[in-house]
Write a protein that holds these residues in place. Structure first.
Motif, PDB file in Angstrom:
ATOM      1  N   THR A  22       0.831  -1.205   0.000  1.00 46.87           N
ATOM      2  CA  THR A  22       0.000   0.000   0.000  1.00 46.87           C
ATOM      3  C   THR A  22       0.864   1.254   0.000  1.00 46.87           C
ATOM      4  N   LEU A  23       1.887   1.255   0.877  1.00 44.45           N
ATOM      5  CA  LEU A  23       2.753   2.434   0.965  1.00 44.45           C
ATOM      6  C   LEU A  23       3.536   2.640  -0.333  1.00 44.45           C
ATOM      7  N   ALA A  25       2.645   1.791  -3.423  1.00 43.15           N
ATOM      8  CA  ALA A  25       1.739   2.353  -4.431  1.00 43.15           C
ATOM      9  C   ALA A  25       1.446   3.814  -4.125  1.00 43.15           C
ATOM     10  N   PHE A  26       1.245   4.117  -2.837  1.00 41.86           N
ATOM     11  CA  PHE A  26       0.926   5.480  -2.430  1.00 41.86           C
ATOM     12  C   PHE A  26       2.064   6.429  -2.779  1.00 41.86           C
ATOM     13  N   ALA A  29       2.448   7.048  -6.548  1.00 43.62           N
ATOM     14  CA  ALA A  29       1.430   7.937  -7.111  1.00 43.62           C
ATOM     15  C   ALA A  29       1.592   9.366  -6.591  1.00 43.62           C
ATOM     16  N   LYS A  30       1.870   9.478  -5.304  1.00 44.08           N
ATOM     17  CA  LYS A  30       1.941  10.797  -4.676  1.00 44.08           C
ATOM     18  C   LYS A  30       3.121  11.610  -5.215  1.00 44.08           C
ATOM     19  N   ILE A  43       0.745   0.552 -10.740  1.00 40.37           N
ATOM     20  CA  ILE A  43      -0.261   0.498  -9.669  1.00 40.37           C
ATOM     21  C   ILE A  43      -1.084  -0.783  -9.785  1.00 40.37           C
ATOM     22  N   LEU A  44      -1.435  -1.156 -11.029  1.00 42.10           N
ATOM     23  CA  LEU A  44      -2.205  -2.388 -11.250  1.00 42.10           C
ATOM     24  C   LEU A  44      -1.420  -3.598 -10.753  1.00 42.10           C
ATOM     25  N   ALA A  47      -1.455  -3.719  -6.990  1.00 38.60           N
ATOM     26  CA  ALA A  47      -2.778  -4.119  -6.483  1.00 38.60           C
ATOM     27  C   ALA A  47      -2.966  -5.629  -6.628  1.00 38.60           C
TER      28      ALA A  47
END
Lengths: 117, 196
Positions: A22-23, A25-26, A29-30, A43-44, A47
């Motif tokens: 999660t971190l 991906a975050f 993106a961020k 990201i896909l 996930a």
């Protein structure tokens, strides 16, 4: 007893791996570490990785004994979902591209070039 | 004398578990249609704000961590249920419910914020698809929370036996499944929506 302990380890491992995914991906993106379609694919992938982690460590899909009915229905679900999502996007993209009135064509082409649907 | 009976009983519980698993798999298909709808409509903002203008990633990260942690604490409750430790099972179930409630509160706060800012579901196709997808997930969370509270109540009334142990296992499948769906909402709606 041993079973309970390994069960607990399963949940802890799954929890830590999920938090890391999660971190990751975050942050990607961020901070916009990658952009455009590469971002979508990264990201896909993260996930899907997390889906596998939780299916193995939380749902214990790999530990089923006897005929693996749960796993079989799981694969079938993945197949239906893939056909549904990929198929819908594919069809709608073609519709946008081919069937818009003349004055809208440029607008849709712009969206298409930007990487939208 | 009781042995064949128990085996039959266990078999029927296993069947119930498999049936519930099949339901969860079909629920995934429901969410897939909503995801596809959202992906198709995400740029149709009717000149209004898009995902980039509306969502705060830090807020959503906190929501994600709450739900992920509740998935983990549910696992702990399940371990204690298998050890026949009723008190600890109830404790961890209560913690899970609190985390789930916090998640739900944050989601409702976000919805309320969007609506009062004038970005309700009627504003654009993008917002309709967004509210349908995230709202359906929230509805499932509400059902899950009710189920958790009923389980806590039933455990307090009675004892841990094979029957409510089985019900807890099914609730576990449901709760982990909701977390997995949220990962995809987090990734596609929020992360990609804001970054792309």
């Amino acid at each position: 007893m041993k079973n309970h302990k390994s069960n607990l380890m399963n949940y802890i491992t799954g929890y830590i791996l999920s938090i890391l995914a999660t971190l990751a991906a975050f942050i990607i993106a961020k901070e916009s570490l990658v952009s455009g379609w590469i971002l979508v694919y990264v990201i896909l992938s993260i996930a899907i990785l997390q889906l596998v982690v939780q299916a193995v460590f939380f749902l214990h899909l790999s530990e089923e004994d006897g005929p693996k009915l749960n796993l079989t229905t799981f694969y079938f679900m993945i197949m239906v979902v893939s056909i549904l999502v990929v198929g819908s996007l594919w069809i709608m993209k073609n519709l946008d591209y081919n069937m818009m009135p003349e004055q809208q064509n440029q607008h849709m082409l712009d969206q298409y070039n930007e990487g939208g649907f | 004398m009781t042995k064949p009976h128990t085996t039959n009983h266990e078999q029927s519980l296993d069947k119930a578990k498999f049936g519930f698993w099949v339901y969860v798999m079909t629920d995934c298909v429901l969410f897939a249609t909503l995801f596809a709808t959202y992906a198709v409509l995400r740029n149709n903002t009717a000149e209004g704000p898009s995902a980039k203008d509306l969502f705060s990633l830090n807020f959503v990260l906190l929501e994600t961590m709450l739900l992920l942690t509740s998935s983990f604490t549910y696992g702990l409750a399940l371990i204690f249920a298998k050890q026949n430790n009723k008190k600890m099972t109830i404790n961890w179930l209560t913690i899970t419910a609190m985390l789930g409630l916090s998640f739900l509160a944050m989601e409702l706060y976000e919805f309320n914020h969007l609506i009062t800012e004038g970005h309700a579901w009627s504003a654009s196709a993008f917002l309709s698809a967004y509210f349908t997808l995230v709202g359906t997930h929230g509805l499932h969370i509400i059902i899950g929370l009710i189920w958790i509270f009923v389980s806590i109540f039933r455990l307090k009334q009675g004892t841990l036996n094979i029957k409510n142990n089985n019900s807890l296992t099914m609730l576990g499948i449901f709760w982990h499944f909701l977390d997995i769906i949220w990962i995809f909402i987090f990734s596609f709606v929020y992360l990609i929506g804001v970054a792309l």
